[in-house]
Structure formats: structure tokens, C-alpha cells
Design an enzyme around this catalytic site. Sequence first.
Site, short mmCIF file in Angstrom:
data_model
loop_
_atom_site.label_atom_id
_atom_site.label_comp_id
_atom_site.label_asym_id
_atom_site.label_seq_id
_atom_site.Cartn_x
_atom_site.Cartn_y
_atom_site.Cartn_z
N ARG A 1 46.16 50.33 -5.79
CA ARG A 1 47.36 49.53 -5.49
C ARG A 1 48.54 50.06 -6.30
O ARG A 1 49.68 50.05 -5.86
CB ARG A 1 47.14 48.04 -5.74
CG ARG A 1 48.41 47.21 -5.55
CD ARG A 1 48.21 45.72 -5.25
NE ARG A 1 47.08 45.13 -5.89
CZ ARG A 1 46.98 44.84 -7.20
NH1 ARG A 1 48.00 45.07 -8.00
NH2 ARG A 1 45.89 44.33 -7.69
N TYR B 1 67.55 44.93 13.07
CA TYR B 1 66.21 44.86 13.64
C TYR B 1 65.75 43.40 13.59
O TYR B 1 65.94 42.73 12.57
CB TYR B 1 65.28 45.75 12.80
CG TYR B 1 63.84 45.64 13.19
CD1 TYR B 1 63.40 46.15 14.40
CD2 TYR B 1 62.93 44.99 12.37
CE1 TYR B 1 62.07 46.03 14.77
CE2 TYR B 1 61.61 44.87 12.73
CZ TYR B 1 61.17 45.39 13.94
OH TYR B 1 59.87 45.26 14.30
N ASP C 1 69.12 50.87 5.96
CA ASP C 1 67.96 51.12 6.82
C ASP C 1 68.29 52.37 7.64
O ASP C 1 69.14 52.36 8.53
CB ASP C 1 67.74 49.89 7.73
CG ASP C 1 66.53 50.05 8.66
OD1 ASP C 1 66.13 51.20 8.93
OD2 ASP C 1 66.01 49.02 9.12
N LYS D 1 58.29 54.80 12.83
CA LYS D 1 59.14 55.37 13.89
C LYS D 1 59.23 56.90 13.74
O LYS D 1 58.23 57.57 13.86
CB LYS D 1 60.51 54.68 13.88
CG LYS D 1 60.43 53.14 13.71
CD LYS D 1 59.74 52.44 14.86
CE LYS D 1 59.40 50.97 14.57
NZ LYS D 1 60.50 50.15 14.09
C1 LIG Z 1 60.66 48.92 13.37
C2 LIG Z 1 61.84 48.72 12.49
C3 LIG Z 1 61.73 48.01 11.29
C4 LIG Z 1 60.44 47.35 10.85
O1 LIG Z 1 59.46 48.27 10.55
P1 LIG Z 1 57.86 48.01 10.72
O2 LIG Z 1 57.28 49.32 10.35
O3 LIG Z 1 57.64 47.61 12.15
O4 LIG Z 1 57.52 46.90 9.77
C5 LIG Z 1 62.86 47.91 10.49
N1 LIG Z 1 64.04 48.46 10.86
C6 LIG Z 1 64.18 49.15 12.01
C7 LIG Z 1 65.50 49.73 12.36
C8 LIG Z 1 63.09 49.29 12.87
O5 LIG Z 1 63.24 49.95 14.03
#
Ligand SMILES: *Cc1c(COP(=O)(O)O)cnc(C)c1O
Length: 381
Positions: free
Chosen positions: A47, A99, A171, A196
Site C-alpha cells: 500500500r 466530468y 485534470d 483513458k
Molecule cells: C473518466 C474521467 C475521470 C474519472 O476517472 P476514473 O478513472 O473513471 O475514476 C475524471 N476526469 C475525466 C476528464 C474523465 O474523463
Amino acid sequence: MKFNTKTIHGGQHYEKVTGAVMPPVFLTSTYAQVSPGQPVGDYEYSRAANPTRTALEDALASIENGTRGLAFSSGLAATDSVLKLLKLGNEVIAMDDLYGGTYRMFARIYQDFGIKFHFIDMTDLVKLESLINENTKLVWVETPTNPLMKLADIAEIAKITKKHNILFAVDNTFATPYLQKPLDLGADIVMHSATKYLGGHSDVIAGALIVKDVELGEKLHFAQFATGGTLGPLDSFLVLRGIKTLHLRVQRHCENGMKVAEYLNQHPAIERVYYPGLASHPHFEIAKKQMIGGFGGMVTFTFKTGKLESAKSFLEKVKVFTLAESLGGVESLANHPALMTHASVPAEKRAEIGITDDLVRLSVGIEDIDDLLADLEQALK
Ligand SMILES: *Cc1c(COP(=O)(O)O)cnc(C)c1O
């Protein structure tokens, strides 16, 4: 080292014992100690740290030009650790188009813990500065946003957050570090849903944080270690493997994205196309300034007539594009934000920011562009 080399070699070295060129998947939770409190090597418990995760984290730091990368069990787990730097009574200023899951965490979890959120249009920098007070600790920006492809000027916002000594997190999921490097533009924290583009193959859920400041990196690692949202070794390996082709994939995503946006933009059935690479995009100037080398593979659009019915029927008819949530994989996906990814945003909030019932979001993959355009053509007919 240039970016296209960093994706492959950044932070990486062969394994010390066997010389394995690729990092082994260290499926171990714990590590032997020679004497109490004296581990054999650098590791005690997975962890806290695991060598496969360390290999990924060093690669993450390298590609975002940071000093420290942290890999999480999901993008939301990464965001959650940033929010854990805050205390009761603190305030956060966030973008009004986020998101859906990020919005849900802020509005439905952390608001109840006594943290106050302001959701604003981040192109209004006067508004941003006017909301700052002694309780403001964090500015949270997504650019381009999901799904409306709004942009925020990272360098300009960083000037304001630096002046007021507030943390600034970006982000960077949609842009990826191939196109945009928030830390170089003055942000303090970069966050990714590595599910992604970084993973890139729709086969793993993962998240990341990257920082330049060493002390901030320690604080975030403490939050992660203390609350447990770490990425497992197999998933770390998958994301690391994905990163090795990030530059090639994103280049093709950009080429195909631009062609799909241009095609939709001239189609008589389409009302509006949201793509930062179109000169008609309201934030085209910001896009040219901070997105280097391309505008990504995400394209959103609306229909002239029929609204919900047109969107639904289009989404039922696409064949090369798969109707599914998520984005950033090699395959093309289509999504209906109002009924799918953004269903957790209340209807009146969706209407207010423009997530209408005829809005369709495409994650344009790296297939042959002729097949993608032919698929759109037959579905629009
Ligand atoms: C998918 C996404 C998230 C969340 O990520 P997870 O891996 O699904 O928890 C946050 N920000 C953006 C822009 C996303 O496309």
C-alpha cells in the site's frame, strides 16, 4: 530527453537482479526485513509502495515534467486524495463543466464534510479572483472539459492562484501530456484518469497525480497511503505499457479527431460541433496557445432537428463506433452524456451548462479515417 523518448524510457531502467528490460509484475503485498524495522530493500508493504507501481510513477513524473508521480486505483481515487489535503470550512473554486463523477464527489460527498464549492465559468478570471477569500485553498480545472470541450487558460489562472497562494489542480485527462503540460504552465497538481489515453486500450481503471513540488508530493502520498486508493501491480504494468505508445496514439487521435470535426461541421443535419481545433470554437485562441501539436480526439456535437430522438437513433445505428461510456482507447466510442456519463448531474444543472438531450460525444479512435467517416455517414442518413 524529448517527449517521444520519455514515454518509452522516462524514469525506467532494467531490473537490477535479472536484467529484465521490462519491469516485472511484483505480485507481493509485503517484503522481508533483516531486523525489525529494517527491510531488505526499499519496500515494506505494497500500500505504501510496490516496485511495479514505482516504475509507472516514475514514468508519470517524467512525461508530465514533474518530480513525483502517484498511481491510484482510479481517476476519482486520485481526485479524492487531492481533496483530502483540505479541512472543514475550506473553499474550492471549480469549473462549471466537469466530468460527472468529479462533480458528484464534490457536491455529494465533500460538500457534506463541510467544504464549500463554487462552480464557475473559468474563462471569467475576474469572477474567479472575486470569489477568493482566506478560506479558498484549491482551484480545480478540467481543460478541455468533458463533454462541452470548454477550455481554461492554465497560465493565466496560475498567475492568480500563485498570487493568492492557493493550490491549482488541472485534470489533464482529455489533453494528455503529449498536447498539454499543466505543470510547465504553472499548475501545482496534474490529475489523470489513466483509464483513458494513458492506459489507452480500455482494459484498466487507473488514476494519477503528478507534481513538481517535493513537499506537496509527500503530502499527497501520505493521503494515498493513509486512505488506501493505490493501483495494483498488474494494472500498473498495463498503464506503463500503454504510456509507451502514447505519443503515436495521440498523434493519430488528433488527425482523426480533426477530420471527424470538419466532416460533422459541414453536415446539414448537425447544428453545432464542439472541437477546440475548429476556428469557430470560442476558445480556439487558448487552444492554440496551450495545446501543442494537436487538439485531441474528443468531438461533441448536437442535431438540428429531432433532438433526443435524432441522438438516440444515431447512437443505435453506429457500427464502427461502439456505444459505450469512457474514452481515450484505440477504438472509437460514442456516448450520450445526458443519459450516460453525466446522468449524475441534475437535469436543471445540465440544462444550465448546455448538456442538452441531443448532445453526442465521440471518442475518435485510431482506426482508418475512411471507415470512421463512412460509419458516421450511414448513421446520420
Ligand atoms: C473518466 C474521467 C475521470 C474519472 O476517472 P476514473 O478513472 O473513471 O475514476 C475524471 N476526469 C475525466 C476528464 C474523465 O474523463
